[in-house]
Design an enzyme around this catalytic site. Sequence first.
Site, PDB file in Angstrom:
ATOM      1  N   LEU A 260      -7.709   3.327  -0.003  1.00  0.00           N
ATOM      2  CA  LEU A 260      -6.539   2.930  -0.786  1.00  0.00           C
ATOM      3  C   LEU A 260      -6.912   1.849  -1.805  1.00  0.00           C
ATOM      4  O   LEU A 260      -6.731   2.010  -3.004  1.00  0.00           O
ATOM      5  CB  LEU A 260      -5.427   2.433   0.137  1.00  0.00           C
ATOM      6  CG  LEU A 260      -4.204   1.809  -0.544  1.00  0.00           C
ATOM      7  CD1 LEU A 260      -3.470   2.844  -1.385  1.00  0.00           C
ATOM      8  CD2 LEU A 260      -3.254   1.200   0.493  1.00  0.00           C
TER       9      LEU A 260
ATOM     10  N   SER B 175      -3.109  -5.286  -2.863  1.00  0.00           N
ATOM     11  CA  SER B 175      -1.718  -5.402  -2.417  1.00  0.00           C
ATOM     12  C   SER B 175      -0.761  -4.652  -3.340  1.00  0.00           C
ATOM     13  O   SER B 175       0.218  -4.061  -2.875  1.00  0.00           O
ATOM     14  CB  SER B 175      -1.316  -6.881  -2.346  1.00  0.00           C
ATOM     15  OG  SER B 175      -2.136  -7.579  -1.433  1.00  0.00           O
TER      16      SER B 175
ATOM     17  N   GLU C 279      -6.160  -4.906   5.135  1.00  0.00           N
ATOM     18  CA  GLU C 279      -4.841  -4.287   5.353  1.00  0.00           C
ATOM     19  C   GLU C 279      -3.724  -5.160   4.787  1.00  0.00           C
ATOM     20  O   GLU C 279      -2.583  -5.089   5.231  1.00  0.00           O
ATOM     21  CB  GLU C 279      -4.600  -4.009   6.851  1.00  0.00           C
ATOM     22  CG  GLU C 279      -5.600  -3.077   7.486  1.00  0.00           C
ATOM     23  CD  GLU C 279      -5.433  -1.633   7.058  1.00  0.00           C
ATOM     24  OE1 GLU C 279      -4.379  -1.289   6.510  1.00  0.00           O
ATOM     25  OE2 GLU C 279      -6.385  -0.856   7.267  1.00  0.00           O
TER      26      GLU C 279
END
Length: 624
Positions: free
Chosen positions: A158, A165, A451
């Site tokens: 990602l 973020s 994460e």
Amino acid sequence: MAPPVEGGDAALLPEFPRGPLDAYRARASFSWKELALFTEGEDMLRFKKTIFSALENDPLFARSAGADLSLEKYRELNFLRCKRIFEYDFLSIEDMFKSPLKVPALIQCLGMYDSSLAVKYLLHSLVFGSAVYSSGSERHLTYIQKIFSMEIFGCFALTELSHGSNTKAIRTTAHYDPATKEFIIHSPDFEAAKFWVGNMGKTATHAVVFAKLHVPGDQCHGLHSFIVQIRDPKTLLPMPGVMVGDMGKKLGQNGLDNGFAMFHKVRVPRQSLLNRMGDVTPEGTYVSPFKDVRQRFGVSLGGLSSGRVSILSLAVVNLKLALAIALRFSATRRQFGPTEEEEIAVLEYPMQQCRLLPYLAAAYALDYFSKSLFLDLVEFQRGLASGDRSARQAELGREIHALASASKPLASWTAQQGIQECREACGGHGYLAMNRLGVLRDDNDPNCTYEGDNNVLLQQTSNYLLGLLAHRVQDGACFRSPLKSVDFLDAYPSILDQKFEVSSVADCLDSAVALAAYKWLVCYLLRETYQKLNQEKRSGSSDFEARNNCQVSHGRPLALAFLELTVVQRFHEHVHQPCVPPSLRAVLGRLSALYALWSLSRHAALLYRAERRRSCPGRRDRSS
């Protein structure tokens, strides 16, 4: 497959060998075996014992004292160990569905051995595997079997070099070509390179790649996930059009190969799109069961909650290990005493107890919370898999996202601070590499960042709460959520009128007292944050500026206090349930009260300021 542990309690929980801790163990007011059985359960203890016994007897997991492996050797060995874990088949796919708590239990066992091994296994089986399972459809089920047989090895791509973020700004693209029925995955420039991806550096053969989906006519339908092969499984050489590499040595977790990748017009079949949230027909028409783009985007990032809940569990493991080392050392290390001839264990000093015991209580409370939140996540993912598109399912996803977003910061920071306190509490001996405290500290540190950066994640939780209050003010809606974490807010006006009326310290030893104070604090912070936000907007600030200006003194403490309250609430209910053995009620009650009061004490300045403002209604703080 490793043989299960047979026999009774003696085999499952053997007595400790005699040693310097005997005196303390003899003074215990409860049975440690009974506590272990209550907190874990016999089946889970047998499962963990099976794992540990297998690792202890396998030469591949032997450690050479004082040996420093090269980076390449460490990563090679870590991959071979991960492969061996799958060969042992500790946890089948069927077991995952039947006993879901065995998933975090296995990860915790691996984390106690080596964080790099735990994270490598977690990223492949749970994060990559969960993304395929929850975001894909029947056409992707063949990947699940390949994941657990390690025919393929996966990663979750990602984050990009320039965006982490801010996921909406991800720049990797996926253009659909109806002529060949393929998607073209492309990185427009180096800033769009996938970055910091665990397992990608050396070993991953496939990646779940997030990219902006475009159909003919250059219509963009936002971020979607695709299964993309990045290496040949037999040679580990990059696939055509894929530039992939390793990021090198890190501050910790160096057995894990974090990497980067760029895609130059890489073609993948149409079926590579994980299509539960949206699909493209062979002709190039986009279809989705979600009419709300925001809802579709939120569901597409559901895999992030799996990672965050797993990090919560890993942080607890690191804290447990550090505490076991520091508390046992403190019980045997003697220093000073009432006479020159008599020295006492440093654990007897109130200062040492004050430094370590609150973190012990935190380990118990956060451990229980991590298990309960994992079960909540399992419920949500099963709803996704069954096609549940009810309003409750959508709200459950939002609530879990809010809880997971704040639980990662709370747990990783608590472990970070606790490990450092343990290191210092062991004095000079705590600085020796052999005691693992330095390794634990370094391996835990990335939990604060990956994460999602902790401080950024807390905004997700405060925004969730502010949204609920805005809905209440505008539409008169009740505060309700599937897990009931916000239901108490429905009475927030009357809660704010309450006063603290406990008359003695002894009365505070019931965690219900701290719970009441926490509810008042969260209600106060929610009201103040909402008022501050509206004040900023009235003064001409944009929504972006207003939210930024509310974070430091309002949104951040609101999110942390809300999550701490949730942890305290669940642990309080857990240790006060009727099935708690009578012999354990006192010690568990003290642990619950200690964690609640210790956590609450860190908000003492806020509580004092709030009381001052209530006593002097016309007085306003400069920060507001």
